[in-house]
Design an enzyme around this catalytic site. Structure first.
Site, short mmCIF file in Angstrom:
data_model
loop_
_atom_site.label_atom_id
_atom_site.label_comp_id
_atom_site.label_asym_id
_atom_site.label_seq_id
_atom_site.Cartn_x
_atom_site.Cartn_y
_atom_site.Cartn_z
N LYS A 136 33.93 44.04 46.50
CA LYS A 136 34.95 44.60 47.37
C LYS A 136 34.60 46.00 47.86
O LYS A 136 35.13 46.45 48.87
CB LYS A 136 36.30 44.57 46.66
CG LYS A 136 36.74 43.13 46.41
CD LYS A 136 38.15 42.99 45.94
CE LYS A 136 38.60 41.55 45.94
NZ LYS A 136 38.15 40.82 44.73
C1 PLP Z 1 38.25 39.46 44.65
C2 PLP Z 1 37.23 38.78 43.84
C3 PLP Z 1 36.95 37.42 44.03
C4 PLP Z 1 37.71 36.57 45.02
O1 PLP Z 1 37.42 36.94 46.36
P1 PLP Z 1 38.36 36.42 47.55
O2 PLP Z 1 37.92 37.19 48.76
O3 PLP Z 1 39.76 36.74 47.14
O4 PLP Z 1 38.12 34.95 47.68
C5 PLP Z 1 35.94 36.87 43.28
N1 PLP Z 1 35.24 37.59 42.36
C6 PLP Z 1 35.50 38.89 42.14
C7 PLP Z 1 34.73 39.62 41.10
C8 PLP Z 1 36.50 39.53 42.88
O5 PLP Z 1 36.75 40.83 42.66
#
Ligand code: PLP
Length: 452
Positions: A110
């Site tokens: 993210k």
């Molecule tokens: C947020 C997250 C996900 C899921 O991603 P999405 O965009 O919500 O599908 C998977 N793995 C980790 C480590 C995350 O932080």
């Protein structure tokens, strides 16, 4: 370029407005009015570094930001990454590779979007002089990444809702140990979906939204999606030429933001064979791709908590393309789903997706298996990707978090606790957090009390 709402009842807006608003005024999500054809650029883009590629891609969309400003924003966003390639690929064997997306400041993918979003906000505030309040809901990683992206930025207050007791202790520390006075981590009693529902209600209060300059950082913000498309593009350009058009991208999936960002690239002409939606026990999307039925379940806490959701908010963006941009149908599906908790679709099998699901007990088993077989440690979210892969095909697994973020699960797998120096430092700092109820009114009054 202009951006339109999936629900078709808001006027098209330029890039900066779509970013500032997050959710469109009609409750829909923004998408580009038309998609560029990237095939024209691919061979030229092979030579670019990650930040250069990101800039070239964003120039196609963010044409209302002055080019030199955009260049500065993009460059600053990837400076704090700990790996020179930003998103390196590790080859585990001839057919199996991992795209490491955890070298950013909070050790999860993210950061790719939220470092950029933080700098876009700062630029906007400098230009307009208008302060903003950012409100987000997190199952752990988004909140940490949003806070890191907005830490100390002038004119921004950050409010992040998270489900108390359902994020890992280190995720909580990344949110609550910043020492920054513009950051408000808000623990709620309930699940991530409860937080997200309350958040949507606050965003639908237009008068309040205007009054406090409210903006979103959860994966509904269009800038996040586009920033994530860049690492798929970078990975595709770096895969061996003879196999890249056959490689399946395997994506640990919760809110459908990450995998949608990749799929959008395939709509722009990048020949990606297949996207594999990897879910944990909260398998609404796996069920959807297997049966065509999108049906609400109940959320069960799992070892991969950032994927513990049942309503995938970015799914509405996918729906837009599925119904060929017919916003009336999008509105119909959305209201049917709200009313009945389930919608059925025909023709989902030939859209370039496959899917898998792992139970909770399989997660530590997979971590152990991958470690023993390849000497490589994956986090519990990434672990969900390795289920039922066809050994005859090439796969690129997106590693969404660093294993040191989830030490308890790694230990459960019988392996030594992984470490990361940035996390060790946090363990020594003081925790500052607040409690609110997961209701529109209590969130609104907390924000009003704290924006000064
Ligand atoms: C947020 C997250 C996900 C899921 O991603 P999405 O965009 O919500 O599908 C998977 N793995 C980790 C480590 C995350 O932080």
């Amino acid at each position: 370029m202009r951006f339109v709402s999936t629900r078709g009842e808001a006027p098209p807006v330029p890039f900066s407005t779509a970013v500032a608003q997050g959710l469109a005024p009609d409750g829909g999500l923004y998408l580009p009015e038309e998609l560029p054809d990237l095939r024209l650029f691919l061979s030229e883009w092979e030579k670019l570094s990650y930040p250069e590629l990101c800039l070239a891609f964003f120039e196609l969309f963010a044409d209302d930001i002055e080019p030199l400003n955009l260049a500065r924003i993009v460059k600053a966003s990837y400076e704090d990454f700990a790996h020179s390639e930003i998103a390196p690929i590790r080859h585990l064997d001839d057919k199996l590779s991992v795209l490491e997306l955890f070298h950013g400041p909070t050790l999860a993918f993210k950061d790719f979007a939220l470092q950029l979003l933080g700098n876009l906000y700062e630029d906007q505030i400098t230009r307009t002089g208008q302060e903003i309040s950012v409100l987000g809901a997190t199952s752990g990683d988004t909140g940490a990444a949003a806070i890191s992206g907005l830490l100390g930025k002038r004119g921004v207050k950050v409010f992040i809702l998270y489900p108390n007791g359902r994020v890992s202790p280190l995720q909580e520390r990344q949110m609550t140990c910043t020492g920054a006075s513009n950051v408000f981590p808000l623990a709620i009693e309930g699940t991530f979906d409860d937080a997200q529902t309350a958040l949507k209600e606050v965003f639908n209060d237009h008068e309040f939204k205007e009054r406090v300059g409210l903006s979103a950082v959860n994966s509904i913000n269009l800038a996040r999606i586009l920033a994530q498309s860049v690492y798929y593009l970078s990975a595709w350009l770096r895969l061996p030429k003879e196999s890249r058009e056959e490689t399946v991208f395997v994506v640990p999936t919760g809110n459908f933001g990450n995998v949608f960002a990749g799929w959008l690239l395939s709509r722009m002409g990048v020949p990606i064979e297949e996207f594999r939606v990897a879910t944990n026990r909260n398998d609404v999307l796996h069920r959807l791709f297997q049966t065509g039925e999108y049906a609400l379940g109940t959320v069960s806490p799992s070892f991969a908590p950032s994927m513990d959701i049942q309503v995938a908010s970015n799914f509405e963006r996918f729906l837009h393309y599925f119904v060929q941009g017919d916003s009336k149908q999008v509105r119909q599906f959305t209201s049917d789903f709200l009313q009945t908790g389930s919608v059925r679709f025909e023709g989902f099998s030939d859209l370039g997706f496959s899917s898998s699901r792992v139970s909770d007990s399989e997660i530590p088993e997979i971590i152990k298996f991958i470690h023993d077989r390849y000497g490589y440690l994956v986090d519990p979210h990434t672990a969900c990707s390795f289920k039922d892969l066809d050994p005859a095909r090439s796969h690129l697994v997106l590693a969404t978090a660093h294993p040191a973020k989830f030490p308890a699960v790694v230990q459960q797998a019988g392996l030594p606790e992984p470490r990361s120096s940035s996390l060790e430092i946090l363990k020594k700092k003081e925790i500052v957090r607040y409690s609110v109820e997961a209701t529109k009114e209590s969130i609104k009054s907390f924000i009003l009390e704290n924006i000064g």
